[in-house]
Every structure is written in C-alpha cells, then in structure tokens.
Design a protein around this motif. Sequence first.
Motif, PDB file in Angstrom:
ATOM      1  N   ALA A  93       0.836  -1.203   0.000  1.00 30.75           N
ATOM      2  CA  ALA A  93       0.000   0.000   0.000  1.00 30.75           C
ATOM      3  C   ALA A  93       0.875   1.259   0.000  1.00 30.75           C
ATOM      4  N   PHE A  94       1.939   1.234   0.801  1.00 27.68           N
ATOM      5  CA  PHE A  94       2.837   2.391   0.863  1.00 27.68           C
ATOM      6  C   PHE A  94       3.544   2.574  -0.476  1.00 27.68           C
ATOM      7  N   GLN A  95       3.939   1.468  -1.112  1.00 27.35           N
ATOM      8  CA  GLN A  95       4.576   1.554  -2.430  1.00 27.35           C
ATOM      9  C   GLN A  95       3.628   2.214  -3.435  1.00 27.35           C
ATOM     10  N   THR A  96       2.364   1.844  -3.375  1.00 31.33           N
ATOM     11  CA  THR A  96       1.367   2.422  -4.279  1.00 31.33           C
ATOM     12  C   THR A  96       1.207   3.917  -4.017  1.00 31.33           C
ATOM     13  N   TRP A  97       1.114   4.301  -2.736  1.00 32.98           N
ATOM     14  CA  TRP A  97       1.004   5.712  -2.386  1.00 32.98           C
ATOM     15  C   TRP A  97       2.225   6.491  -2.873  1.00 32.98           C
ATOM     16  N   VAL A 109      -1.777   9.342   2.531  1.00 32.02           N
ATOM     17  CA  VAL A 109      -1.247   7.998   2.725  1.00 32.02           C
ATOM     18  C   VAL A 109      -2.285   7.092   3.384  1.00 32.02           C
ATOM     19  N   LEU A 110      -3.041   7.617   4.374  1.00 32.39           N
ATOM     20  CA  LEU A 110      -4.062   6.797   5.035  1.00 32.39           C
ATOM     21  C   LEU A 110      -5.193   6.433   4.081  1.00 32.39           C
ATOM     22  N   GLN A 111      -5.592   7.380   3.261  1.00 31.36           N
ATOM     23  CA  GLN A 111      -6.667   7.109   2.299  1.00 31.36           C
ATOM     24  C   GLN A 111      -6.225   6.051   1.287  1.00 31.36           C
ATOM     25  N   ILE A 181      -8.836  -2.988 -11.044  1.00 34.84           N
ATOM     26  CA  ILE A 181      -9.245  -2.484  -9.721  1.00 34.84           C
ATOM     27  C   ILE A 181      -8.266  -1.416  -9.240  1.00 34.84           C
ATOM     28  N   LEU A 182      -6.967  -1.673  -9.409  1.00 34.61           N
ATOM     29  CA  LEU A 182      -5.939  -0.728  -8.976  1.00 34.61           C
ATOM     30  C   LEU A 182      -6.022   0.567  -9.780  1.00 34.61           C
ATOM     31  N   PHE A 183      -6.312   0.446 -11.057  1.00 35.36           N
ATOM     32  CA  PHE A 183      -6.505   1.609 -11.921  1.00 35.36           C
ATOM     33  C   PHE A 183      -7.613   2.507 -11.365  1.00 35.36           C
ATOM     34  N   ASN A 184      -8.740   1.900 -11.004  1.00 36.21           N
ATOM     35  CA  ASN A 184      -9.855   2.663 -10.443  1.00 36.21           C
ATOM     36  C   ASN A 184      -9.502   3.243  -9.083  1.00 36.21           C
ATOM     37  N   LEU A 185      -8.704   2.501  -8.317  1.00 36.74           N
ATOM     38  CA  LEU A 185      -8.288   2.956  -6.986  1.00 36.74           C
ATOM     39  C   LEU A 185      -7.480   4.255  -7.086  1.00 36.74           C
ATOM     40  N   VAL A 186      -6.399   4.224  -7.882  1.00 37.35           N
ATOM     41  CA  VAL A 186      -5.523   5.404  -7.949  1.00 37.35           C
ATOM     42  C   VAL A 186      -6.217   6.569  -8.643  1.00 37.35           C
ATOM     43  N   ARG A 187      -7.107   6.279  -9.593  1.00 41.92           N
ATOM     44  CA  ARG A 187      -7.821   7.353 -10.282  1.00 41.92           C
ATOM     45  C   ARG A 187      -8.800   8.056  -9.349  1.00 41.92           C
ATOM     46  N   SER A 188      -9.489   7.265  -8.523  1.00 45.46           N
ATOM     47  CA  SER A 188     -10.475   7.851  -7.611  1.00 45.46           C
ATOM     48  C   SER A 188      -9.823   8.555  -6.431  1.00 45.46           C
ATOM     49  N   VAL A 189      -8.831   7.905  -5.827  1.00 47.63           N
ATOM     50  CA  VAL A 189      -8.214   8.451  -4.615  1.00 47.63           C
ATOM     51  C   VAL A 189      -7.298   9.630  -4.927  1.00 47.63           C
ATOM     52  N   HIS A 190      -6.557   9.554  -6.045  1.00 42.69           N
ATOM     53  CA  HIS A 190      -5.552  10.582  -6.341  1.00 42.69           C
ATOM     54  C   HIS A 190      -5.960  11.541  -7.453  1.00 42.69           C
ATOM     55  N   LYS A 191      -7.183  11.370  -7.967  1.00 46.73           N
ATOM     56  CA  LYS A 191      -7.741  12.295  -8.964  1.00 46.73           C
ATOM     57  C   LYS A 191      -6.870  12.382 -10.224  1.00 46.73           C
TER      58      LYS A 191
END
Length: 231
Positions: A93-97, A109-111, A181-191
């Motif tokens: 998760a930290f690597q992704t952030w 980072v928490l989100q 799923i990861l694509f949608n995650l980073v797009r939604s969380v990080h705009k």
Amino acid sequence: MDVFYDKLSKIGLNKFSGFFKNLTRMISSPSRFFDSVDGSDKEFIRSSALALVSAALMVLLSTPSYRLHGLHLDSSFFVISIVVNWILFSTYAFQTWFACKIFFGKGSVLQTMSAFFYSMSILVFVKMFEIPSRVIRDDELLSCDLTSESAKAMTQAVSSNVYSLSSEVYVGIGYLVYFIILFNLVRSVHKFGVFRSIIVSAISLYTISITVSYLQRPVIGTLLCAFKQNV
C-alpha cells in the motif's frame, strides 16, 4: 471464557460478512466504491480489519501445499503468518502511495492504504488459482537453502510443470482483473486522468511483484523452515 469466545466469534463473522459485502461493491462499481473511501482513522481501522481477514484467507489457502509437503504446523505459525501478511499488505500500500506521489497524486497515505487494504480481497481469489504453482514453489522454499538463484529456480520449476504453468495463466488473468481495480483505486483516490492512472497502476503492480519475489517469498520460506524444525 465462553462469553469471550462467543463475542470473538461474532466479531469474526461480522468481519467475514463485511469482506464479502465490500468485495461485491468493489467489483460492481469500483470507481464509486473507492470514491467513498476517506482518509480518516476510522476508515483505516475498518479497512485494516478486513485486510486481516484477507490475510487469514490467504494463509488458509496455503495449507494444501503445506499438507502435501507433510507439514502439520501449529496455530502459532498461522497467527504469525497472518500478521506478516498484513505487514506486507501495508508495504504494498505504501509503495502504491509513493508511486502516486511521484506523479503528484492528491490522496493521503491513510486514504491510499485504506483503499488498498480493501482491494486485497480480490487477491484472495488469485491466491486460490495459485495453489498448484504454490506447491512447486514450496519445494524450493522448504529446501531451506535460499540463495540469489532461488527465484529463478522457482520460475523454472513452475514452467516445467504443465499443471503449475496452467495455474500461472489463471493467476495472470487474476492480476489483470486486479490491475483494473488498482486503476480505479488510484484514479479515484488521487484524482488522476486515464493516462496517469495506467502508468501509476503499472508501476505499482511491478514494484509489488518485485517485493513478492524478493521479500514475501523468502520471509514465508524462512517461517516455514523455522517451524519445520518442530514438525
């Protein structure tokens, strides 16, 4: 004591129920699901608990391989393995952030970690497809002679067996689903826009795969060898 176990069982059942509920929401509408994840402490605690459920299920799915290798491990091994898996999830998760921040992502980072913990439920099913190839890899791990060539030896062993190779094909399909799923995650969380989301998702998944090969498998192998001495 009976009251304590009853309460613990109810909590466990509640978390398993939450695991499948979030999984359904994530698959049916990933963008909407990750848009609803915030960076609060409460969200982090809730997602951490569900990540522990994912870790427990992954450990349980590893038991067929352990049994086939003649290992009858005690409960302490499984507890330690679940905790180790949760720590590894936190690392991923930290690597992704961090990858998102390099590309000027807006999520905290928490989100990011909360959203990532939820996404780990997808990989539980990937772990199920991995069982045949896991048996082959554990042969190498249980030799208790991990070297710089161990990862290469595992890959060659899996490639030489038709069943484990077929298993890897299904695992690859599972990771393709997880990429979405990861694509949608980073797009939604990080705009992010579409392009940055694809690039960051690819980088994140690549760094995670490196961590799995050169950190997760050696750590699990070390645990197996340590507890193997007591069998």
